[in-house]
Every structure is written in structure tokens, then in C-alpha cells.
Design a protein around this motif. Structure first.
Motif, PDB file in Angstrom:
ATOM      1  N   ALA A   1      59.288  58.886  50.164  1.00 14.42           N
ATOM      2  CA  ALA A   1      59.467  57.636  49.485  1.00 14.42           C
ATOM      3  C   ALA A   1      58.977  57.762  48.107  1.00 14.42           C
ATOM      4  O   ALA A   1      57.769  58.191  47.717  1.00 14.42           O
ATOM      5  CB  ALA A   1      58.592  56.502  50.152  1.00 14.42           C
ATOM      6  N   GLY A   2      59.972  57.686  47.012  1.00 12.20           N
ATOM      7  CA  GLY A   2      59.643  57.796  45.760  1.00 12.20           C
ATOM      8  C   GLY A   2      60.316  56.624  45.236  1.00 12.20           C
ATOM      9  O   GLY A   2      60.708  55.668  45.687  1.00 12.20           O
ATOM     10  N   GLY A   3      59.926  56.627  43.652  1.00 16.07           N
ATOM     11  CA  GLY A   3      60.615  55.459  42.880  1.00 16.07           C
ATOM     12  C   GLY A   3      60.687  55.859  41.653  1.00 16.07           C
ATOM     13  O   GLY A   3      60.275  56.829  41.008  1.00 16.07           O
TER      14      GLY A   3
ATOM     15  N   MET B   1      50.988  55.173  47.180  1.00 17.42           N
ATOM     16  CA  MET B   1      49.909  53.978  47.226  1.00 17.42           C
ATOM     17  C   MET B   1      49.364  54.164  48.522  1.00 17.42           C
ATOM     18  O   MET B   1      50.132  54.322  49.573  1.00 17.42           O
ATOM     19  CB  MET B   1      50.718  52.905  46.671  1.00 17.42           C
ATOM     20  CG  MET B   1      51.197  52.799  45.392  1.00 17.42           C
ATOM     21  SD  MET B   1      52.288  51.386  44.805  1.00 17.42           S
ATOM     22  CE  MET B   1      51.441  50.026  45.813  1.00 17.42           C
ATOM     23  N   PRO B   2      48.198  53.479  48.639  1.00 16.51           N
ATOM     24  CA  PRO B   2      47.595  53.415  50.025  1.00 16.51           C
ATOM     25  C   PRO B   2      48.234  52.191  50.713  1.00 16.51           C
ATOM     26  O   PRO B   2      48.470  51.182  50.185  1.00 16.51           O
ATOM     27  CB  PRO B   2      46.089  53.208  49.834  1.00 16.51           C
ATOM     28  CG  PRO B   2      46.195  52.611  48.399  1.00 16.51           C
ATOM     29  CD  PRO B   2      47.362  53.150  47.671  1.00 16.51           C
TER      30      PRO B   2
ATOM     31  N   GLU C   1      54.010  56.300  52.183  1.00 19.29           N
ATOM     32  CA  GLU C   1      55.145  57.332  52.625  1.00 19.29           C
ATOM     33  C   GLU C   1      54.968  57.819  54.283  1.00 19.29           C
ATOM     34  O   GLU C   1      56.098  57.932  54.694  1.00 19.29           O
ATOM     35  CB  GLU C   1      55.123  58.571  51.993  1.00 19.29           C
ATOM     36  CG  GLU C   1      56.345  59.597  51.991  1.00 19.29           C
ATOM     37  CD  GLU C   1      55.962  60.873  51.118  1.00 19.29           C
ATOM     38  OE1 GLU C   1      56.822  60.526  50.154  1.00 19.29           O
ATOM     39  OE2 GLU C   1      55.444  61.669  51.438  1.00 19.29           O
ATOM     40  N   HIS C   2      54.014  57.759  54.669  1.00 14.44           N
ATOM     41  CA  HIS C   2      53.779  57.951  56.136  1.00 14.44           C
ATOM     42  C   HIS C   2      54.134  56.842  57.195  1.00 14.44           C
ATOM     43  O   HIS C   2      54.026  57.269  58.269  1.00 14.44           O
ATOM     44  CB  HIS C   2      52.244  58.431  56.503  1.00 14.44           C
ATOM     45  CG  HIS C   2      52.043  60.050  55.709  1.00 14.44           C
ATOM     46  ND1 HIS C   2      52.318  60.963  56.677  1.00 14.44           N
ATOM     47  CD2 HIS C   2      51.198  59.928  54.887  1.00 14.44           C
ATOM     48  CE1 HIS C   2      51.804  62.245  55.694  1.00 14.44           C
ATOM     49  NE2 HIS C   2      51.174  61.484  54.610  1.00 14.44           N
TER      50      HIS C   2
ATOM     51  N   THR D   1      60.914  59.620  57.876  1.00 13.44           N
ATOM     52  CA  THR D   1      59.891  60.177  58.706  1.00 13.44           C
ATOM     53  C   THR D   1      58.735  59.307  59.098  1.00 13.44           C
ATOM     54  O   THR D   1      58.081  59.413  59.893  1.00 13.44           O
ATOM     55  CB  THR D   1      59.199  61.589  57.775  1.00 13.44           C
ATOM     56  OG1 THR D   1      60.045  62.333  57.213  1.00 13.44           O
ATOM     57  CG2 THR D   1      58.124  62.366  58.416  1.00 13.44           C
ATOM     58  N   GLY D   2      58.316  58.460  58.213  1.00 15.14           N
ATOM     59  CA  GLY D   2      57.267  57.134  58.430  1.00 15.14           C
ATOM     60  C   GLY D   2      57.790  56.534  59.444  1.00 15.14           C
ATOM     61  O   GLY D   2      56.942  56.251  60.321  1.00 15.14           O
ATOM     62  N   LEU D   3      59.080  56.368  59.679  1.00 14.68           N
ATOM     63  CA  LEU D   3      59.569  55.280  60.835  1.00 14.68           C
ATOM     64  C   LEU D   3      59.397  56.023  62.112  1.00 14.68           C
ATOM     65  O   LEU D   3      59.282  55.624  63.226  1.00 14.68           O
ATOM     66  CB  LEU D   3      61.031  55.004  60.540  1.00 14.68           C
ATOM     67  CG  LEU D   3      61.561  54.143  61.415  1.00 14.68           C
ATOM     68  CD1 LEU D   3      60.794  52.851  61.663  1.00 14.68           C
ATOM     69  CD2 LEU D   3      63.117  53.729  61.074  1.00 14.68           C
ATOM     70  N   SER D   4      59.765  57.578  61.993  1.00 17.51           N
ATOM     71  CA  SER D   4      59.577  58.285  63.201  1.00 17.51           C
ATOM     72  C   SER D   4      57.854  58.260  63.627  1.00 17.51           C
ATOM     73  O   SER D   4      57.585  58.130  64.793  1.00 17.51           O
ATOM     74  CB  SER D   4      59.951  59.900  62.878  1.00 17.51           C
ATOM     75  OG  SER D   4      61.526  59.707  62.932  1.00 17.51           O
ATOM     76  N   ASN D   5      57.120  58.409  62.522  1.00 14.88           N
ATOM     77  CA  ASN D   5      55.676  58.355  62.900  1.00 14.88           C
ATOM     78  C   ASN D   5      55.484  57.084  63.530  1.00 14.88           C
ATOM     79  O   ASN D   5      54.516  57.071  64.646  1.00 14.88           O
ATOM     80  CB  ASN D   5      54.868  58.391  61.514  1.00 14.88           C
ATOM     81  CG  ASN D   5      55.077  59.920  61.173  1.00 14.88           C
ATOM     82  OD1 ASN D   5      55.306  60.709  61.582  1.00 14.88           O
ATOM     83  ND2 ASN D   5      54.641  60.095  59.618  1.00 14.88           N
TER      84      ASN D   5
END
Length: 302
Positions: A134-136, A158-159, A184-185, A190-194
């Protein structure tokens, strides 16, 4: 001609644009991610091939994952290890005998969408890329905002909000960047899979998860609700920090059609009462926004 290069961990894509930014040609090759000399040779070979093909010396703009440290101009890139610590723009400029402009691939997307896409005509445009990571990127009055150290727009690091961790019993782990609990996690592909692994006890590709969601599987619906809440919390923080006119989404998850209506409905709950939620829309140029933005970067050095 204007050359835009979109360089990732697996492929290098060069697109040739004419004076009116119409795409004339696209070529892709594999990225030599472990050997800097081979990387340089591959990029230079592509550019020189296009020079010869179009009988010109084209402008060069490059979108890369990672950041270019402002003070040292050195590249930091976990996706392409051989670039970290190197003066990539300077070395390419020397080899190609012309100016070479490099920026984060998410900022290239932001520049494209701010100047020619969904945010055209708006003074404050933020682009959020929901891909593998996840970037911006933030564009103010047509100019890319990079910040003092070149890390502006890295909202994926960002947390996550503590109340969401408590509310949903979420995991918090260390990111590759060294920090803990990075958005991002949770909000990337990847985060959605997490999240699926955490709640469903199985890692699902996005396509499989969306099938369950369409079938109104109760557990998938819960995962999606958590995902939307985390995403809205992140967007609310962006709005409260930058107060932009629009947020444009890119990356694979931006293709989820129901996302926009759900964000529009839920985002106000994460803002001050009476504050209108920022519009969130898909990138007009989709997957080609990054390479198009890179060509714009090289043409005008934004």
C-alpha cells in the motif's frame, strides 16, 4: 517522444508517448533485481532501442517502488534489492546522456491522475495504491509533494488505529520497514489475505475471497467489514492531515466495484461530525496510470 518506465520487482515496462501523450508502443522485459550493472544495462538498452526506433532522444521518467532519499539522492528499494544505496537517477543520466527523473511508482500514478485523470483540475489530490503493498502520493497544485526526506505519501506505513485492534482482536506484527502494525498489513492485497488467514484460518487469493463475499458467506462478510473499517480509518487520517479534494485509488484492489459505495457510506463515521467525507474514486487510467505518470514526470520534471 516521452518515455515512461514502470519498474517493479519482476518486470520493466517502457511506454512511448507522443506529443499529445498518446501511447505508441509498449515493451516489457524481466527485471534483473539482484545485479545493479545488469539492471543499468537493461534499462539503457530499452531506452536506446526506442531512440533508434523513433529517430529521437526521448525524455525519460521512471516509476520505482521504494523511495529516493532527498538529501543523498540514493534509492531505497526492498522490491529491487540491487538498487538500494545506489544513485540510480544520476547513473542512468550519465549513461544515457540526458536528464532522468525518478520517483516512487505511487507518486507517478498520483501525478497522472492529478494532471490528466480523475483529479484533473483539483489543487489537492492524493492517490492511494492498494496492490501487493500500500503506497501513495500527494500532488499539490500540479506538483508532486515529496517532503523533507522523500517519504511523503507513505501512508501504508501509518499505524493501524488501536481501537480497531481491540475491537476486532487483530494481530500486530513487525513490517519489513521495521515498524509495527503498519496499515499495509491489513489493507493491501497481501493484507486482505492476512485478514482471511486471521479470521478464516486460510489464506485466500483476492478472487476466491470475492466469490465468498458475493455468495454472502457470513465469515467473509465479517472480514470485509473489518477491511472496510481499517481502510476508512486510514483515509480519515489522510483527510484530517492533508484535507485533500479527492482520493484516487489504484492497484489491484481498486477494481473491487462495491468498494466505493461502501467507503462512501462508512467513512463519515471516522471523521468529525459535520465534516464532509472526501470523494474516493478509481483511477481513470487504471493500471496504465503509473507508466503514464512516469512519462509526465520525465517530460516536465514535476
Amino acid at each position: 517522444m516521452r518515455y515512461g518506465l514502470d519498474i517493479g520487482g519482476t518486470k520493466i515496462e517502457i511506454a512511448v508517448f507522443d506529443r499529445d501523450f498518446k501511447v505508441l508502443d509498449v515493451t516489457r522485459i524481466s527485471t534483473p533485481s539482484e545485479n545493479y550493472q545488469r539492471f543499468m544495462q537493461s534499462v539503457c538498452r530499452l531506452v536506446r532501442q526506442k531512440d533508434k526506433q523513433y529517430s529521437c532522444i526521448g525524455s525519460v521518467g521512471i516509476g520505482l517502488p521504494g523511495v529516493q532519499e532527498t538529501r543523498s539522492s540514493k534509492q531505497i528499494s526492498s522490491n529491487i534489492p540491487c538498487l538500494t544505496g545506489q544513485h540510480v537517477a544520476r547513473d542512468l543520466a550519465t549513461e544515457l546522456n540526458r536528464a532522468v527523473y525518478i520517483d516512487n511508482d505511487s507518486r507517478c500514478l498520483a501525478l497522472c491522475e492529478a494532471l490528466t485523470g480523475a483529479g484533473q483540475g483539483m489543487p489537492r489530490v492524493f492517490a492511494a495504491v492498494l496492490g501487493t503493498g500500500a503506497g501513495g502520493g500527494l500532488v499539490l497544485d500540479g506538483k508532486v509533494y515529496r517532503g523533507a526526506s522523500g517519504v511523503a505519501g507513505e501512508w501504508g506505513h501509518m499505524p493501524i488505529a488501536a481501537h480497531l485492534v481491540n475491537q476486532y482482536g487483530l494481530f500486530v506484527k513487525q513490517c519489513n520497514c521495521g515498524l509495527y502494525g503498519c496499515l499495509e498489513h491489513y489493507i493491501s492485497g497481501t493484507g486482505l489475505s492476512n485478514l482471511c488467514e486471521h479470521f478464516l484460518r486460510i489464506r485466500l487469493p483476492t478472487e476466491e475471497f470475492l466469490k465468498l463475499l458475493a455468495e454472502k458467506d457470513p465469515k467473509a462478510l465479517h472480514v470485509y467489514q473489518v477491511f472496510i473499517d481499517i481502510l476508512c480509518s486510514g483515509f480519515a487520517s489522510l483527510q484530517l492531515t492533508y484535507d485533500v479534494d479527492i482520493i484516487v485509488l489504484g492497484g489491484g484492489l481498486s477494481n473491487i466495484k462495491r468498494l466505493y459505495a461502501d467507503l462512501d457510506q462508512r467513512l463519515p463515521d471516522f471523521l468529525f461530525k459535520g465534516i464532509q467525507a472526501v470523494p474516493i474514486v478509481p483511477a481513470r487510467f487504471g493500471d496504465s496510470s503509473g507508466v503514464r505518470g512516469a512519462a509526465l514526470l520525465g517530460d516536465n520534471s514535476f
